[in-house]
Design a protein around this motif. Structure first.
Motif, PDB file in Angstrom:
ATOM      1  N   MET A 188       0.860  -1.110   0.212  1.00 18.25           N
ATOM      2  CA  MET A 188      -0.043   0.158   0.110  1.00 18.25           C
ATOM      3  C   MET A 188       1.020   1.331   0.053  1.00 18.25           C
ATOM      4  N   GLU A 189       0.593   2.210  -0.713  1.00 15.75           N
ATOM      5  CA  GLU A 189       1.405   3.666  -0.782  1.00 15.75           C
ATOM      6  C   GLU A 189       1.391   3.997   0.711  1.00 15.75           C
ATOM      7  N   ALA A 190       2.517   4.416   0.957  1.00 16.37           N
ATOM      8  CA  ALA A 190       2.573   5.096   2.464  1.00 16.37           C
ATOM      9  C   ALA A 190       1.988   6.130   2.774  1.00 16.37           C
ATOM     10  N   GLU A 191       1.456   7.048   1.632  1.00 17.72           N
ATOM     11  CA  GLU A 191       0.956   8.220   1.975  1.00 17.72           C
ATOM     12  C   GLU A 191      -0.711   7.774   2.080  1.00 17.72           C
ATOM     13  N   ARG A 192      -1.194   6.641   1.496  1.00 17.46           N
ATOM     14  CA  ARG A 192      -2.259   6.059   1.615  1.00 17.46           C
ATOM     15  C   ARG A 192      -2.506   5.737   2.891  1.00 17.46           C
ATOM     16  N   LEU A 193      -1.673   4.899   3.399  1.00 16.00           N
ATOM     17  CA  LEU A 193      -1.872   4.276   4.743  1.00 16.00           C
ATOM     18  C   LEU A 193      -1.718   5.278   5.793  1.00 16.00           C
ATOM     19  N   TYR A 194      -0.978   6.460   5.696  1.00 17.69           N
ATOM     20  CA  TYR A 194      -1.056   7.453   6.619  1.00 17.69           C
ATOM     21  C   TYR A 194      -2.212   8.234   6.562  1.00 17.69           C
ATOM     22  N   ASP A 195      -3.078   8.364   5.320  1.00 13.90           N
ATOM     23  CA  ASP A 195      -4.404   8.877   5.305  1.00 13.90           C
ATOM     24  C   ASP A 195      -5.451   7.930   5.920  1.00 13.90           C
ATOM     25  N   LEU A 196      -5.538   6.624   5.656  1.00 15.40           N
ATOM     26  CA  LEU A 196      -6.470   5.883   6.122  1.00 15.40           C
ATOM     27  C   LEU A 196      -6.043   5.665   7.674  1.00 15.40           C
ATOM     28  N   THR A 197      -5.110   5.808   8.339  1.00 13.97           N
ATOM     29  CA  THR A 197      -4.762   5.573   9.873  1.00 13.97           C
ATOM     30  C   THR A 197      -5.730   6.841  10.447  1.00 13.97           C
ATOM     31  N   HIS A 198      -5.670   8.036   9.569  1.00 14.32           N
ATOM     32  CA  HIS A 198      -6.265   9.266  10.304  1.00 14.32           C
ATOM     33  C   HIS A 198      -7.712   9.271  10.296  1.00 14.32           C
ATOM     34  N   ARG A 199      -8.317   8.674   9.234  1.00 16.23           N
ATOM     35  CA  ARG A 199      -9.552   8.444   8.810  1.00 16.23           C
ATOM     36  C   ARG A 199     -10.376   7.577   9.603  1.00 16.23           C
ATOM     37  N   SER A 200      -9.773   6.220   9.693  1.00 16.58           N
ATOM     38  CA  SER A 200     -10.667   5.251  10.595  1.00 16.58           C
ATOM     39  C   SER A 200      -9.725   4.883  11.995  1.00 16.58           C
ATOM     40  N   GLN A 201     -10.874   4.915  12.915  1.00 20.26           N
ATOM     41  CA  GLN A 201     -10.236   4.617  14.124  1.00 20.26           C
ATOM     42  C   GLN A 201      -9.921   3.356  14.459  1.00 20.26           C
ATOM     43  N   SER A 202     -10.539   2.262  13.703  1.00 18.41           N
ATOM     44  CA  SER A 202     -10.440   0.988  13.778  1.00 18.41           C
ATOM     45  C   SER A 202      -8.682   0.744  13.202  1.00 18.41           C
ATOM     46  N   ILE A 203      -8.700   1.442  12.139  1.00 20.29           N
ATOM     47  CA  ILE A 203      -7.314   0.904  11.709  1.00 20.29           C
ATOM     48  C   ILE A 203      -6.220   1.769  12.366  1.00 20.29           C
TER      49      ILE A 203
END
Length: 217
Positions: free
Chosen positions: A101-116
Motif C-alpha cells: 500500500m502506498e505510504a501516503e495512503r496508509l497515513y491517510d487511512l490511519t487518520h480517517r478510520s479509528q479501527s485502523i
C-alpha cells in the motif's frame, strides 16, 4: 483476495473495507531489500507469506536484526505516523509475498478510520517492544542463546518446524557478511566438517547423524 491471511489487516475490522482497494499483492525475492536505512519508504508491506528482518547497520559494516516481521504485521508501518524515512534496512529471509500500500495512503487511512488507527498503534508499540527485547538479548546472552531464541521465534512465525534458506544465505555466512543462518542440516554438514561453519544447534528432539556433536533445541 484473502487479506485476512495478514493478521494486522484482519485487525483493521470495518476499516479493512477502506483499505482493500489500495492493496496490491507483490512478490519479494529472498535476500531482496525493500528499503535501506535513511531512504524514503514509498510503500508499506503487509506480509502474506515469508519473513522479513528489520536490520540495523553497525559501525563495522555488519547488520543485526532489530525485529522480524511475518504474517502478523507490516514492514514500513511507521509511515502511518508520518515517518517517511526508513530507520532500518529491511531484508527478506525467504521468498515472500505481501500486500503493498502506498505510504501516503496508509497515513491517510490511519487518520480517517479509528479501527485502523487502533490496530496500527497497538502493532507498532509491539514492534518497538520486540526491538527493545532483542537489544537486551544481544547484550546479555551468548551467541548460542541468541540463536536459540531466533530459531524458536521464526519457527513459530512460520508455523513450521523446518526452516529453509537459500544457498546464497549460506554463502553470506561463510563470507562473514552475516553471523548466523538457519537452514537444512544436510546442506551444512559438509561445511561444518571442513571448519567453514560452526553449527550451534539443530531443531528437533534427537541429534542429527551428520552433525552428532550439535545440541538439540
Amino acid at each position: 483476495m484473502p487479506h485476512s491471511a495478514n493478521r494486522l489487516l484482519a485487525a483493521f475490522g470495518e476499516g479493512l473495507v477502506l483499505a482493500q482497494p489500495h492493496l496490491k499483492l507483490v512478490s519479494i525475492r529472498a535476500r531482496g531489500g525493500l528499503a535501506a536505512t535513511g531512504e524514503r519508504g514509498e510503500h508499506a508491506y503487509f506480509l502474506h507469506s515469508g519473513l522479513l528482518a528489520l536490520m540495523i547497520p553497525l559501525e563495522d559494516g555488519s547488520l543485526t536484526a532489530a525485529a522480524v516481521i511475518g504474517r502478523e504485521g507490516v514492514v514500513g508501518g511507521l509511515c502511518a505516523l508520518g515517518l517517511g524515512t526508513s530507520l532500518t534496512r529491511d531484508i527478506a529471509y525467504f521468498d515472500a509475498q505481501a500486500y503493498a500500500m502506498e505510504a501516503e495512503r496508509l497515513y491517510d487511512l490511519t487518520h480517517r478510520s479509528q479501527s485502523i488507527h487502533d490496530a496500527m498503534e497497538n502493532y507498532l508499540l509491539g514492534i518497538i517492544g520486540q526491538g527493545t527485547r532483542n537489544t537486551a538479548c544481544n547484550v546479555r546472552h551468548s551467541t548460542e542463546g541468541r540463536v536459540a531464541r531466533w530459531l524458536l521465534t521464526i519457527g513459530s512465525m512460520l508455523e513450521s518446524p523446518e526452516i529453509r534458506l537459500s544457498q546464497a544465505a549460506l554463502t553470506d555466512t561463510i563470507g562473514g557478511h552475516t553471523d548466523l543462518v538457519a537452514t537444512n542440516a544436510l546442506e551444512v554438514a559438509p561445511l561444518a566438517k571442513s571448519g567453514k561453519l560452526r553449527v550451534l544447534a539443530v531443531m528437533g528432539a534427537e541429534r542429527t547423524a551428520g552433525l552428532p556433536n550439535a545440541p538439540t533445541l
